[in-house]
Design a protein around this motif. Structure first.
Motif, mmCIF file in Angstrom:
data_model
loop_
_atom_site.group_PDB
_atom_site.id
_atom_site.type_symbol
_atom_site.label_atom_id
_atom_site.label_comp_id
_atom_site.label_asym_id
_atom_site.label_seq_id
_atom_site.Cartn_x
_atom_site.Cartn_y
_atom_site.Cartn_z
ATOM 1 N N ARG A 95 -33.468 134.271 -15.215
ATOM 2 C CA ARG A 95 -34.676 134.680 -14.494
ATOM 3 C C ARG A 95 -34.510 134.475 -12.993
ATOM 4 O O ARG A 95 -33.633 133.747 -12.533
ATOM 5 C CB ARG A 95 -35.882 133.906 -15.013
ATOM 6 C CG ARG A 95 -35.872 132.424 -14.634
ATOM 7 C CD ARG A 95 -37.267 131.843 -14.801
ATOM 8 N NE ARG A 95 -37.290 130.410 -14.678
ATOM 9 C CZ ARG A 95 -37.323 129.741 -13.519
ATOM 10 N NH1 ARG A 95 -37.282 130.375 -12.379
ATOM 11 N NH2 ARG A 95 -37.375 128.420 -13.513
ATOM 12 N N GLN A 96 -35.411 135.071 -12.241
ATOM 13 C CA GLN A 96 -35.405 134.894 -10.790
ATOM 14 C C GLN A 96 -35.733 133.442 -10.453
ATOM 15 O O GLN A 96 -36.572 132.811 -11.107
ATOM 16 C CB GLN A 96 -36.448 135.792 -10.137
ATOM 17 C CG GLN A 96 -36.085 137.249 -10.117
ATOM 18 C CD GLN A 96 -37.182 138.046 -9.436
ATOM 19 O OE1 GLN A 96 -38.342 138.000 -9.831
ATOM 20 N NE2 GLN A 96 -36.792 138.791 -8.414
ATOM 21 N N ALA A 97 -35.100 132.955 -9.425
ATOM 22 C CA ALA A 97 -35.370 131.596 -8.953
ATOM 23 C C ALA A 97 -36.725 131.554 -8.260
ATOM 24 O O ALA A 97 -37.217 132.566 -7.749
ATOM 25 C CB ALA A 97 -34.270 131.151 -7.998
ATOM 26 N N ARG A 98 -37.295 130.356 -8.241
ATOM 27 C CA ARG A 98 -38.564 130.103 -7.557
ATOM 28 C C ARG A 98 -38.361 128.929 -6.598
ATOM 29 O O ARG A 98 -37.490 128.094 -6.812
ATOM 30 C CB ARG A 98 -39.649 129.738 -8.569
ATOM 31 C CG ARG A 98 -39.919 130.807 -9.589
ATOM 32 C CD ARG A 98 -40.978 130.337 -10.585
ATOM 33 N NE ARG A 98 -41.003 131.250 -11.703
ATOM 34 C CZ ARG A 98 -40.830 130.902 -12.968
ATOM 35 N NH1 ARG A 98 -40.654 129.634 -13.304
ATOM 36 N NH2 ARG A 98 -40.869 131.802 -13.921
ATOM 37 N N VAL A 99 -39.202 128.827 -5.611
ATOM 38 C CA VAL A 99 -39.091 127.730 -4.649
ATOM 39 C C VAL A 99 -39.173 126.382 -5.366
ATOM 40 O O VAL A 99 -38.410 125.460 -5.056
ATOM 41 C CB VAL A 99 -40.156 127.849 -3.537
ATOM 42 C CG1 VAL A 99 -40.143 126.628 -2.633
ATOM 43 C CG2 VAL A 99 -39.932 129.117 -2.721
ATOM 44 N N ALA A 100 -40.052 126.253 -6.345
ATOM 45 C CA ALA A 100 -40.194 124.987 -7.074
ATOM 46 C C ALA A 100 -38.906 124.587 -7.789
ATOM 47 O O ALA A 100 -38.662 123.398 -8.027
ATOM 48 C CB ALA A 100 -41.343 125.076 -8.075
ATOM 49 N N ASP A 101 -38.074 125.575 -8.104
ATOM 50 C CA ASP A 101 -36.801 125.276 -8.768
ATOM 51 C C ASP A 101 -35.875 124.453 -7.877
ATOM 52 O O ASP A 101 -35.043 123.697 -8.378
ATOM 53 C CB ASP A 101 -36.077 126.562 -9.178
ATOM 54 C CG ASP A 101 -36.815 127.345 -10.243
ATOM 55 O OD1 ASP A 101 -37.445 126.724 -11.127
ATOM 56 O OD2 ASP A 101 -36.748 128.598 -10.191
ATOM 57 N N SER A 117 -38.956 132.251 1.268
ATOM 58 C CA SER A 117 -39.573 133.514 0.862
ATOM 59 C C SER A 117 -38.582 134.470 0.208
ATOM 60 O O SER A 117 -38.987 135.464 -0.401
ATOM 61 C CB SER A 117 -40.230 134.196 2.063
ATOM 62 O OG SER A 117 -39.272 134.470 3.074
ATOM 63 N N ARG A 118 -37.297 134.165 0.283
ATOM 64 C CA ARG A 118 -36.266 135.020 -0.310
ATOM 65 C C ARG A 118 -35.567 134.371 -1.503
ATOM 66 O O ARG A 118 -34.627 134.943 -2.043
ATOM 67 C CB ARG A 118 -35.255 135.410 0.768
ATOM 68 C CG ARG A 118 -35.901 136.247 1.875
ATOM 69 C CD ARG A 118 -34.905 136.840 2.818
ATOM 70 N NE ARG A 118 -34.074 137.812 2.117
ATOM 71 C CZ ARG A 118 -32.996 138.369 2.657
ATOM 72 N NH1 ARG A 118 -32.629 138.072 3.880
ATOM 73 N NH2 ARG A 118 -32.285 139.240 1.972
ATOM 74 N N VAL A 119 -36.030 133.208 -1.940
ATOM 75 C CA VAL A 119 -35.419 132.517 -3.077
ATOM 76 C C VAL A 119 -35.401 133.415 -4.309
ATOM 77 O O VAL A 119 -34.447 133.411 -5.079
ATOM 78 C CB VAL A 119 -36.136 131.183 -3.371
ATOM 79 C CG1 VAL A 119 -35.720 130.605 -4.705
ATOM 80 C CG2 VAL A 119 -35.845 130.182 -2.267
ATOM 81 N N GLY A 120 -36.431 134.214 -4.501
ATOM 82 C CA GLY A 120 -36.515 135.101 -5.653
ATOM 83 C C GLY A 120 -35.439 136.164 -5.708
ATOM 84 O O GLY A 120 -35.276 136.825 -6.739
ATOM 85 N N GLU A 147 -27.797 131.280 -10.143
ATOM 86 C CA GLU A 147 -27.179 131.252 -8.809
ATOM 87 C C GLU A 147 -27.697 130.074 -7.998
ATOM 88 O O GLU A 147 -26.904 129.358 -7.358
ATOM 89 C CB GLU A 147 -27.460 132.564 -8.064
ATOM 90 C CG GLU A 147 -26.724 133.751 -8.621
ATOM 91 C CD GLU A 147 -27.219 135.079 -8.074
ATOM 92 O OE1 GLU A 147 -26.388 135.992 -7.930
ATOM 93 O OE2 GLU A 147 -28.441 135.216 -7.783
ATOM 94 N N LEU A 148 -29.012 129.872 -8.008
ATOM 95 C CA LEU A 148 -29.588 128.763 -7.258
ATOM 96 C C LEU A 148 -29.071 127.430 -7.785
ATOM 97 O O LEU A 148 -28.745 126.528 -6.994
ATOM 98 C CB LEU A 148 -31.112 128.806 -7.320
ATOM 99 C CG LEU A 148 -31.839 127.705 -6.543
ATOM 100 C CD1 LEU A 148 -31.543 127.796 -5.044
ATOM 101 C CD2 LEU A 148 -33.335 127.762 -6.816
ATOM 102 N N THR A 149 -28.974 127.305 -9.089
ATOM 103 C CA THR A 149 -28.454 126.069 -9.690
ATOM 104 C C THR A 149 -27.037 125.799 -9.203
ATOM 105 O O THR A 149 -26.710 124.669 -8.811
ATOM 106 C CB THR A 149 -28.504 126.158 -11.230
ATOM 107 O OG1 THR A 149 -29.869 126.312 -11.629
ATOM 108 C CG2 THR A 149 -27.918 124.920 -11.866
ATOM 109 N N GLU A 150 -26.190 126.803 -9.197
ATOM 110 C CA GLU A 150 -24.803 126.631 -8.742
ATOM 111 C C GLU A 150 -24.747 126.222 -7.276
ATOM 112 O O GLU A 150 -23.950 125.351 -6.896
ATOM 113 C CB GLU A 150 -24.001 127.906 -8.977
ATOM 114 C CG GLU A 150 -23.722 128.170 -10.440
ATOM 115 C CD GLU A 150 -23.023 129.494 -10.692
ATOM 116 O OE1 GLU A 150 -22.544 130.131 -9.715
ATOM 117 O OE2 GLU A 150 -22.965 129.906 -11.862
ATOM 118 N N ILE A 151 -25.589 126.820 -6.448
ATOM 119 C CA ILE A 151 -25.615 126.483 -5.015
ATOM 120 C C ILE A 151 -26.009 125.024 -4.829
ATOM 121 O O ILE A 151 -25.390 124.287 -4.054
ATOM 122 C CB ILE A 151 -26.594 127.409 -4.255
ATOM 123 C CG1 ILE A 151 -26.110 128.851 -4.262
ATOM 124 C CG2 ILE A 151 -26.844 126.908 -2.836
ATOM 125 C CD1 ILE A 151 -24.790 129.097 -3.585
#
Length: 143
Positions: free
Chosen positions: A6-12, A103-106, A112-116
Motif C-alpha cells: 500500500r501507499q505509505a502515510r506520514v504516520a508510517d 506531503s509526498r510520502v504517499g 519503499e518507506l520501510t527500506e529507506i
C-alpha cells in the motif's frame, strides 16, 4: 513478482522508526519528532528553512523530513531516480541524507518507506546493533 504494498502515510514514518531496536523519539525544535539510535539521529522532521522552498511561491516547505543514507552513492541514487520524490539542497552537500516532503510520502509504497528508514537506522546504529539486527532478519554478514 510480489504485489506492490500500500501507499505509505506520514504516520508510517514514526511507526517504522519506532519498530527498530534501541530507538528513542525526542521532540526537536517546534516539537517536531527526531528519531535516534544510540543518541544519533537517523530520521527527523525539519523546521521550515530558506534552503527548501516552493519554486513557484518562494514559501518555505513546512513539511520536510530528513533521512540518513548509508553512502553518497545511495544518496545520489535516491535523488536521481525520477520515480522517487526525494531531493536535496546545497545546504546538504556532503551530508549523507536525503529530504522528502511529508506531503509526498504517499508517492512511496510502504515497502519503499520501510527500506529507506531501515537503511537510515543501519547507517547510524553502532556496528554491533546493526549486525545483531541484520542477523535477526536472516541476513548473512558475508553477503
Amino acid at each position: 513478482m510480489g504485489h506492490r504494498s500500500r501507499q505509505a502515510r506520514v504516520a508510517d514514518i514514526r511507526d517504522i522508526a519506532m519498530s527498530m531496536p534501541h530507538v528513542t523519539e525526542l521532540p526537536g525544535s517546534q516539537g517536531k519528532p527526531v528519531f535516534q539510535v544510540g543518541g544519533r539521529s537517523f530520521v527527523f522532521f525539519r523546521n521550515p528553512r530558506p534552503d527548501a522552498v516552493d519554486p513557484d511561491t518562494g514559501e518555505r516547505y513546512p513539511d520536510v523530513v530528513v533521512f540518513w543514507t548509508p553512502s553518497e552513492a545511495d544518496k545520489q541514487a535516491l535523488i536521481q531516480d525520477d520515480d522517487l520524490p526525494f531531493f536535496t539542497t546545497p545546504h546538504f552537500d556532503g551530508h549523507l541524507s536525503v529530504l522528502l516532503r511529508a506531503s509526498r510520502v504517499g508517492e512511496l509504497s510502504l515497502r519503499e518507506l520501510t527500506e529507506i528508514i531501515q537503511d537510515a537506522w543501519l547507517s547510524r546504529a553502532s556496528g554491533a546493533r546493526a549486525r545483531n539486527w541484520l542477523a535477526a532478519q536472516g541476513f548473512d554478514e558475508s553477503t
